[in-house]
Each structure stands twice: as C-alpha cells, then as structure tokens.
Design a protein around this motif. Structure first.
Motif, PDB file in Angstrom:
ATOM      1  N   THR A   1       0.832  -1.211   0.000  1.00  0.00           N
ATOM      2  CA  THR A   1       0.000   0.000   0.000  1.00  0.00           C
ATOM      3  C   THR A   1       0.856   1.247   0.000  1.00  0.00           C
ATOM      4  N   ARG A   2       1.920   1.261   0.822  1.00  0.00           N
ATOM      5  CA  ARG A   2       2.793   2.444   0.854  1.00  0.00           C
ATOM      6  C   ARG A   2       3.483   2.650  -0.481  1.00  0.00           C
ATOM      7  N   LEU A   3       3.887   1.573  -1.129  1.00  0.00           N
ATOM      8  CA  LEU A   3       4.508   1.705  -2.445  1.00  0.00           C
ATOM      9  C   LEU A   3       3.521   2.298  -3.440  1.00  0.00           C
ATOM     10  N   ARG A   4       2.283   1.842  -3.397  1.00  0.00           N
ATOM     11  CA  ARG A   4       1.256   2.397  -4.289  1.00  0.00           C
ATOM     12  C   ARG A   4       1.002   3.873  -3.992  1.00  0.00           C
TER      13      ARG A   4
ATOM     14  N   LEU B   1      -4.704  14.657  -2.155  1.00  0.00           N
ATOM     15  CA  LEU B   1      -5.413  14.641  -0.881  1.00  0.00           C
ATOM     16  C   LEU B   1      -5.574  13.204  -0.409  1.00  0.00           C
ATOM     17  N   PRO B   2      -5.496  12.955   0.895  1.00  0.00           N
ATOM     18  CA  PRO B   2      -5.650  11.589   1.406  1.00  0.00           C
ATOM     19  C   PRO B   2      -6.969  10.937   1.004  1.00  0.00           C
ATOM     20  N   GLY B   3      -8.037  11.692   0.953  1.00  0.00           N
ATOM     21  CA  GLY B   3      -9.324  11.135   0.548  1.00  0.00           C
ATOM     22  C   GLY B   3      -9.304  10.587  -0.865  1.00  0.00           C
ATOM     23  N   HIS B   4      -8.608  11.291  -1.748  1.00  0.00           N
ATOM     24  CA  HIS B   4      -8.486  10.810  -3.128  1.00  0.00           C
ATOM     25  C   HIS B   4      -7.656   9.527  -3.178  1.00  0.00           C
ATOM     26  N   MET B   5      -6.627   9.468  -2.341  1.00  0.00           N
ATOM     27  CA  MET B   5      -5.813   8.254  -2.299  1.00  0.00           C
ATOM     28  C   MET B   5      -6.643   7.080  -1.798  1.00  0.00           C
ATOM     29  N   ALA B   6      -7.429   7.309  -0.752  1.00  0.00           N
ATOM     30  CA  ALA B   6      -8.259   6.237  -0.185  1.00  0.00           C
ATOM     31  C   ALA B   6      -9.235   5.704  -1.229  1.00  0.00           C
ATOM     32  N   GLU B   7      -9.850   6.603  -1.978  1.00  0.00           N
ATOM     33  CA  GLU B   7     -10.787   6.176  -3.027  1.00  0.00           C
ATOM     34  C   GLU B   7     -10.065   5.404  -4.122  1.00  0.00           C
ATOM     35  N   ALA B   8      -8.955   5.947  -4.593  1.00  0.00           N
ATOM     36  CA  ALA B   8      -8.236   5.323  -5.701  1.00  0.00           C
ATOM     37  C   ALA B   8      -7.685   3.950  -5.324  1.00  0.00           C
ATOM     38  N   LEU B   9      -7.289   3.797  -4.072  1.00  0.00           N
ATOM     39  CA  LEU B   9      -6.697   2.537  -3.634  1.00  0.00           C
ATOM     40  C   LEU B   9      -7.709   1.628  -2.938  1.00  0.00           C
ATOM     41  N   ASP B  10      -8.954   2.091  -2.871  1.00  0.00           N
ATOM     42  CA  ASP B  10     -10.030   1.316  -2.257  1.00  0.00           C
ATOM     43  C   ASP B  10      -9.657   0.838  -0.852  1.00  0.00           C
ATOM     44  N   THR B  11      -9.233   1.790  -0.041  1.00  0.00           N
ATOM     45  CA  THR B  11      -8.870   1.492   1.342  1.00  0.00           C
ATOM     46  C   THR B  11      -9.398   2.588   2.249  1.00  0.00           C
ATOM     47  N   SER B  12      -9.336   2.375   3.540  1.00  0.00           N
ATOM     48  CA  SER B  12      -9.910   3.338   4.483  1.00  0.00           C
ATOM     49  C   SER B  12      -9.004   4.558   4.647  1.00  0.00           C
ATOM     50  N   PRO B  13      -9.597   5.707   4.941  1.00  0.00           N
ATOM     51  CA  PRO B  13      -8.798   6.900   5.223  1.00  0.00           C
ATOM     52  C   PRO B  13      -7.840   6.691   6.396  1.00  0.00           C
ATOM     53  N   THR B  14      -8.242   5.900   7.378  1.00  0.00           N
ATOM     54  CA  THR B  14      -7.377   5.621   8.527  1.00  0.00           C
ATOM     55  C   THR B  14      -6.123   4.879   8.087  1.00  0.00           C
ATOM     56  N   ALA B  15      -6.287   3.902   7.219  1.00  0.00           N
ATOM     57  CA  ALA B  15      -5.136   3.150   6.714  1.00  0.00           C
ATOM     58  C   ALA B  15      -4.222   4.061   5.896  1.00  0.00           C
TER      59      ALA B  15
ATOM     60  N   SER C   1      -3.815   7.275   6.246  1.00  0.00           N
ATOM     61  CA  SER C   1      -3.104   8.140   7.196  1.00  0.00           C
ATOM     62  C   SER C   1      -1.929   7.425   7.836  1.00  0.00           C
ATOM     63  N   PHE C   2      -2.135   6.172   8.223  1.00  0.00           N
ATOM     64  CA  PHE C   2      -1.065   5.379   8.824  1.00  0.00           C
ATOM     65  C   PHE C   2       0.112   5.252   7.853  1.00  0.00           C
ATOM     66  N   HIS C   3      -0.175   4.910   6.618  1.00  0.00           N
ATOM     67  CA  HIS C   3       0.886   4.713   5.630  1.00  0.00           C
ATOM     68  C   HIS C   3       1.566   6.032   5.262  1.00  0.00           C
ATOM     69  N   LEU C   4       0.800   7.100   5.173  1.00  0.00           N
ATOM     70  CA  LEU C   4       1.396   8.414   4.880  1.00  0.00           C
ATOM     71  C   LEU C   4       2.352   8.828   5.987  1.00  0.00           C
TER      72      LEU C   4
ATOM     73  N   GLY D   1      10.969  10.492   5.108  1.00  0.00           N
ATOM     74  CA  GLY D   1      11.422  11.617   4.304  1.00  0.00           C
ATOM     75  C   GLY D   1      11.033  11.524   2.838  1.00  0.00           C
ATOM     76  N   LEU D   2      10.190  10.560   2.493  1.00  0.00           N
ATOM     77  CA  LEU D   2       9.797  10.371   1.093  1.00  0.00           C
ATOM     78  C   LEU D   2       8.551  11.147   0.707  1.00  0.00           C
ATOM     79  N   ALA D   3       7.850  11.694   1.689  1.00  0.00           N
ATOM     80  CA  ALA D   3       6.643  12.482   1.430  1.00  0.00           C
ATOM     81  C   ALA D   3       6.595  13.636   2.421  1.00  0.00           C
ATOM     82  N   SER D   4       5.841  14.647   2.048  1.00  0.00           N
ATOM     83  CA  SER D   4       5.621  15.789   2.945  1.00  0.00           C
ATOM     84  C   SER D   4       4.153  16.170   2.863  1.00  0.00           C
ATOM     85  N   SER D   5       3.722  16.937   3.842  1.00  0.00           N
ATOM     86  CA  SER D   5       2.331  17.399   3.824  1.00  0.00           C
ATOM     87  C   SER D   5       2.297  18.905   4.027  1.00  0.00           C
TER      88      SER D   5
END
Length: 107
Positions: free
Chosen positions: A17-20, A34-48, A50-53, A60-64
C-alpha cells in the motif's frame, strides 16, 4: 544520506500500500494528492491511508502541507533522487555503465 536513512526509506517502500501511495504521489508531481483521493483510488480506508502516509513522511519520502481544511501530500523528489543515488553510487566498479540518474524537469 546515511545507511540508517536508506534502510528507513526502503522499509517504508517495502509495503504494498505504501509503495502504491508513493507512486501515486510521484505521478501527481508538485500538485500533490489529498488523502481522501488516495483512499478512493486505492479502495482502502482513510485511517489506513493516514497510517501509511505517516510512515512515508517519517522516512522523508513524502511531505504534507495544510491548505485550509485539507492536507496535501507530495512526494519528496530530492530525497527519492538521493536514495537512488545512494543505491547506484560506485556501480560497475567505477566503469561507465548504463545506469544514469534522470531528473524530473517539472519537480
């Protein structure tokens, strides 16, 4: 980049999931996602998501960045390129080879 940083970054990417998510951030480029768009595109929960982000940010591979009520996540291209440089440094025993770093003009 030291070995501890490299292990942290590779560990963050060594989960499907993190690689995706990271690949999605790379495709999005500087505009981010946006995290919501990621959750929809990857068909996973927003909580999951957030954990992976959190793991990708810690590595150091992502920023917000906050934009009003939203958090926009972006790939950290400099860190990604540094990681690739570390992995390919001194390849081919110092002889010319086909391995080259390609910089993104848009990033």
């Amino acid at each position: 980049m030291n070995e501890t940083d490299v292990v942290r970054a590779l560990g963050a990417l060594a989960q499907e999931t993190r690689l995706r998510i990271f690949r999605m951030l790379v495709v999005a480029g500087p505009k981010g996602v946006l995290p919501g768009h990621m959750a929809e595109a990857l068909d996973t929960s927003p909580t999951a998501i957030s954990f992976h982000l959190k793991e990708l940010v810690h590595a150091g591979l992502a920023s917000s960045e906050r934009d009003g009520r939203h958090l926009i996540y972006r790939a950290q291209f400099a860190q990604m390129n540094t990681l690739l440089g570390f992995l390919t440094a001194h390849c081919c025993e110092g002889q010319p080879c086909e391995v080259t770093a390609v910089a993104c003009d848009r990033c």
